[in-house]
Design a protein around this motif. Structure first.
Motif, PDB file in Angstrom:
ATOM      1  N   VAL A  39       0.825  -1.222   0.000  1.00 33.09           N
ATOM      2  CA  VAL A  39       0.000   0.000   0.000  1.00 33.09           C
ATOM      3  C   VAL A  39       0.860   1.273   0.000  1.00 33.09           C
ATOM      4  CG1 VAL A  39      -1.922  -1.194   1.111  1.00 33.09           C
ATOM      5  CG2 VAL A  39      -0.333   0.083   2.544  1.00 33.09           C
ATOM      6  N   ASN A  40       2.163   1.110  -0.250  1.00 32.20           N
ATOM      7  CA  ASN A  40       3.078   2.258  -0.198  1.00 32.20           C
ATOM      8  C   ASN A  40       2.694   3.414  -1.117  1.00 32.20           C
ATOM      9  OD1 ASN A  40       4.605   1.188   1.747  1.00 32.20           O
ATOM     10  ND2 ASN A  40       6.330   0.539   0.451  1.00 32.20           N
ATOM     11  N   GLY A  41       2.129   3.084  -2.284  1.00 32.05           N
ATOM     12  CA  GLY A  41       1.818   4.142  -3.257  1.00 32.05           C
ATOM     13  C   GLY A  41       0.503   4.856  -2.984  1.00 32.05           C
ATOM     14  N   VAL A  42      -0.209   4.484  -1.927  1.00 33.27           N
ATOM     15  CA  VAL A  42      -1.538   5.072  -1.671  1.00 33.27           C
ATOM     16  C   VAL A  42      -1.396   6.195  -0.631  1.00 33.27           C
ATOM     17  CG1 VAL A  42      -3.906   4.588  -0.907  1.00 33.27           C
ATOM     18  CG2 VAL A  42      -2.603   2.823  -2.121  1.00 33.27           C
ATOM     19  N   GLU A  43      -1.950   7.358  -0.985  1.00 31.96           N
ATOM     20  CA  GLU A  43      -1.905   8.495  -0.054  1.00 31.96           C
ATOM     21  C   GLU A  43      -2.900   8.248   1.086  1.00 31.96           C
ATOM     22  OE1 GLU A  43      -2.760  12.136  -2.222  1.00 31.96           O
ATOM     23  OE2 GLU A  43      -3.511  13.032  -0.370  1.00 31.96           O
ATOM     24  N   LEU A  44      -2.466   8.402   2.328  1.00 30.05           N
ATOM     25  CA  LEU A  44      -3.367   8.136   3.465  1.00 30.05           C
ATOM     26  C   LEU A  44      -3.908   9.430   4.047  1.00 30.05           C
ATOM     27  CD1 LEU A  44      -1.418   5.342   5.428  1.00 30.05           C
ATOM     28  CD2 LEU A  44      -3.016   5.114   3.520  1.00 30.05           C
ATOM     29  N   THR A  45      -5.135   9.343   4.541  1.00 28.55           N
ATOM     30  CA  THR A  45      -5.725  10.499   5.220  1.00 28.55           C
ATOM     31  C   THR A  45      -6.636  10.010   6.348  1.00 28.55           C
ATOM     32  OG1 THR A  45      -7.178  12.425   4.970  1.00 28.55           O
ATOM     33  CG2 THR A  45      -7.628  10.576   3.520  1.00 28.55           C
ATOM     34  N   THR A  46      -6.832  10.888   7.333  1.00 30.28           N
ATOM     35  CA  THR A  46      -7.820  10.561   8.377  1.00 30.28           C
ATOM     36  C   THR A  46      -9.048  11.461   8.219  1.00 30.28           C
ATOM     37  OG1 THR A  46      -6.692  12.095   9.853  1.00 30.28           O
ATOM     38  CG2 THR A  46      -6.144   9.759  10.106  1.00 30.28           C
ATOM     39  N   ASN A  47      -9.036  12.275   7.167  1.00 30.24           N
ATOM     40  CA  ASN A  47     -10.148  13.198   6.939  1.00 30.24           C
ATOM     41  C   ASN A  47     -11.000  12.730   5.749  1.00 30.24           C
ATOM     42  OD1 ASN A  47     -11.878  15.273   6.539  1.00 30.24           O
ATOM     43  ND2 ASN A  47     -10.305  16.824   6.069  1.00 30.24           N
ATOM     44  N   PRO A  48     -12.232  12.271   6.001  1.00 30.65           N
ATOM     45  CA  PRO A  48     -13.067  11.761   4.900  1.00 30.65           C
ATOM     46  C   PRO A  48     -13.260  12.776   3.772  1.00 30.65           C
ATOM     47  CG  PRO A  48     -14.238  11.613   7.026  1.00 30.65           C
ATOM     48  CD  PRO A  48     -12.900  12.216   7.295  1.00 30.65           C
ATOM     49  N   GLU A  49     -13.270  14.084   4.127  1.00 31.83           N
ATOM     50  CA  GLU A  49     -13.515  15.111   3.095  1.00 31.83           C
ATOM     51  C   GLU A  49     -12.436  15.083   2.008  1.00 31.83           C
ATOM     52  OE1 GLU A  49     -16.355  16.506   3.567  1.00 31.83           O
ATOM     53  OE2 GLU A  49     -16.535  15.811   5.635  1.00 31.83           O
ATOM     54  N   ASP A  50     -11.227  14.644   2.399  1.00 32.70           N
ATOM     55  CA  ASP A  50     -10.146  14.567   1.402  1.00 32.70           C
ATOM     56  C   ASP A  50     -10.526  13.630   0.259  1.00 32.70           C
ATOM     57  OD1 ASP A  50      -8.543  16.276   2.770  1.00 32.70           O
ATOM     58  OD2 ASP A  50      -7.318  14.708   3.722  1.00 32.70           O
ATOM     59  N   ILE A  51     -11.396  12.691   0.571  1.00 31.17           N
ATOM     60  CA  ILE A  51     -11.835  11.754  -0.470  1.00 31.17           C
ATOM     61  C   ILE A  51     -13.159  12.213  -1.088  1.00 31.17           C
ATOM     62  CG2 ILE A  51     -12.706   9.373  -0.797  1.00 31.17           C
ATOM     63  CD1 ILE A  51     -10.376   8.509   1.027  1.00 31.17           C
ATOM     64  N   LEU A  52     -14.119  12.534  -0.207  1.00 29.64           N
ATOM     65  CA  LEU A  52     -15.457  12.871  -0.713  1.00 29.64           C
ATOM     66  C   LEU A  52     -15.455  14.135  -1.569  1.00 29.64           C
ATOM     67  CD1 LEU A  52     -17.536  12.108   2.516  1.00 29.64           C
ATOM     68  CD2 LEU A  52     -16.879  10.566   0.674  1.00 29.64           C
ATOM     69  N   ASP A  53     -14.586  15.091  -1.226  1.00 29.58           N
ATOM     70  CA  ASP A  53     -14.576  16.367  -1.965  1.00 29.58           C
ATOM     71  C   ASP A  53     -13.538  16.407  -3.081  1.00 29.58           C
ATOM     72  OD1 ASP A  53     -16.583  17.248  -0.332  1.00 29.58           O
ATOM     73  OD2 ASP A  53     -15.241  18.274   1.077  1.00 29.58           O
ATOM     74  N   ASP A  54     -12.853  15.292  -3.317  1.00 27.37           N
ATOM     75  CA  ASP A  54     -11.831  15.299  -4.378  1.00 27.37           C
ATOM     76  C   ASP A  54     -12.525  15.129  -5.733  1.00 27.37           C
ATOM     77  OD1 ASP A  54      -9.892  14.728  -6.237  1.00 27.37           O
ATOM     78  OD2 ASP A  54      -8.679  13.535  -4.849  1.00 27.37           O
TER      79      ASP A  54
END
Ligand SMILES: NC(=O)C1=CN([C@@H]2O[C@H](COP(=O)(O)OP(=O)(O)OC[C@H]3O[C@@H](n4cnc5c(N)ncnc54)[C@H](OP(=O)(O)O)[C@@H]3O)[C@@H](O)[C@H]2O)C=CC1
Ligand SMILES: N[C@@H](CC=O)C(=O)O
Ligand code: NA
Length: 433
Positions: A57-72
């Motif tokens: 999973v090294n190439g996957v950007e991690l976040t703890t903020n759902p908005e980083d995904i939902l608003d992308d």
């Protein structure tokens, strides 16, 4: 220049999420060939950003903020493999409103909120696919909604929980304790975050509600499913099963007779040569009976990282194909009929009953006369002495009766002077049930 890659955001990067990343990477050529575009897993929502994770999973950007995904705005598809119900539902609703297609492995969510999420998705013109939510790697939802779409399904019966099948297999074959095997199933990534849902039969019940809704095209809720789990199953029950040529499995049944439905999940005794009896460990199997096709059976791993991820990524391919053709898959999943359920007296089965009784003259006749009064006959009867003085153990397998009669009979049986306790009782499959 090739077409732009489909951009995917993951909600969750645990057992299933990590498997999804692996499969997308390993099978990139085949996925791109089928869907016409490459796939890129861009970001993943996690709980603990600093957790040690596998190199895949090294190439996957991690976040703890759902908005980083939902608003992308670049993300086309959100794959939900984090679990949970209320908050997860809100996240998915937001994603759908942002016109993102959804793939989920979450049966808790789909059993409860599937209809409303599917309706919202249809309104927004996006897909919601959830193959991994039932029987892990077995493509059972696709089988029902596509492979058997021409038929009228009358019965689905099977093992749809890997954890409990793992526990029952190891308890009966290796004589191991329930607690010990449950711990192992958790370590192997088969069990839910809270394994209560597995062992109490709720996980299987949710899956049966999803299967019944799709298979019978009628909205079946979790509360419509009669549930009993495996928490009270003892080594002694399994020992008696073996003696009687039976195998215990947690079986889900969904039946439709003349438009009336019956859906249940319970530990069930099967003849040891029944095909479901040989399904071991985390494997699942589902019989589907259709009016025209007759009997079909589907077998495969019901839990685990790569098997479950296969179902998730196959859903992703379906979404990509739909995007290419500018359609969505809602029509096949929208129920056509109302769900009308059977009364207890319409539900037929055989039963196993294990009793502790006083070992004295008259015991047998008072038990047999009670059964005769309810018109329930015995298929098998076994009596063994108990260590406790003047006590005996009686095991009965009844012929087919109905649940209403069975319930009343059990209440009276418990009241008989000669009966000390009803140690256990299970449904038996194999008769005309
Ligand atoms: N395991 C299996 O065999 C199968 C699982 N499923 C379903 O798939 C889903 C995922 O299961 P599984 O992969 O086993 O679960 P895991 O517990 O292994 O993974 C859950 C992931 O979601 C993240 N997560 C959980 N809650 C939150 C939150 N509130 N906010 C942010 N991130 C969160 C976790 O973050 P972190 O990594 O930081 O802890 C983790 O990455 C569940 O719905 C399950 O029922 C379906 C079929 C089979
Ligand atoms: N906990 C579940 C995982 C798959 O749905 C199971 O054991 O079957
Ligand atoms: Na599946």
């Amino acid at each position: 220049m090739g077409e732009r890659a489909i951009q995917v955001g993951l909600l969750g990067l645990g057992t299933v999420g990590t498997g999804v990343v692996s499969i997308v990477e390993r099978h990139q050529n085949e996925l791109a060939h089928q869907a016409g575009r490459p796939v890129a897993i861009k970001k993943a929502l996690v709980k603990q950003i600093d957790k040690v994770r596998g190199s895949e999973v090294n190439g996957v950007e991690l976040t703890t903020n759902p908005e980083d995904i939902l608003d992308d705005p670049d993300l086309d598809v959100v794959i939900e493999v984090m679990g949970g119900v209320s908050e997860t539902k809100q996240l998915l609703e937001k994603a759908i409103r942002q016109k993102k297609h959804i793939v989920t492995a979450n049966k808790d969510l789909m059993a409860e909120w599937g209809a409303s999420l599917l309706a919202l998705a249809a309104e927004q013109g996006v897909d919601v696919y959830y193959e991994a939510s039932v029987a892990g790697g077995i493509p059972i939802l696709r089988t029902i909604t596509e492979g058997l779409s021409a038929d009228r399904i009358t019965k689905m019966m099977g093992i749809v929980n890997g954890t409990t099948n793992y526990i029952l297999t190891k308890m009966s074959q290796e004589n191991r304790s329930y607690e010990d095997v449950l711990k192992e199933a958790q370590e192997l990534g088969f069990a839910e975050a809270d394994p209560t849902a597995d062992v109490e039969g709720l996980d299987a019940a949710r899956k049966m509600a999803i299967l019944a809704t799709l298979g019978f095209s009628a909205p079946v809720q979790l509360s419509d499913v009669a549930v009993k789990g495996i928490t009270n199953v003892s080594g002694k029950d399994l020992h008696f099963c073996e003696q009687l040529g039976l195998t215990m499995k947690l079986i889900g049944v969904a039946k439709r007779d003349e438009g009336r439905l019956e859906v249940c999940v319970e530990p069930t005794l099967l003849p040891s040569d029944h095909p479901l009896a040989s399904v071991q460990n985390e494997y699942n199997a589902v019989f589907v009976h259709g009016e025209a096709v007759g009997e079909t059976m589907f077998y495969g791993p019901g839990a685990g990282s790569l098997p479950t991820a296969t179902a998730v990524v196959s859903d992703l391919v379906s979404v990509m194909k739909n995007m290419r053709h500018r359609v969505n898959g809602y029509a096949a999943m929208k129920p056509l009929y109302e769900a009308v359920f059977k009364e207890e007296q319409e539900k037929q089965s055989q039963f196993f009953i294990r009793l502790h009784v006083e070992d004295r003259t008259g015991t047998f006749s008072s038990i047999t006369s009670l059964f005769a009064r309810y018109d329930v006959s015995f298929e098998k009867l076994l009596q063994l002495p108990l260590e406790e003085e003047q006590m005996a153990e009686i095991v009965i397998i009844t012929h087919v009766t109905n649940r209403a009669v069975y319930k009343e009979l059990m209440e009276e049986l418990e009241q008989l002077d000669v009966v000390k306790t009803i140690a256990s009782s299970y449904r038996v499959e194999g008769g005309k049930g």
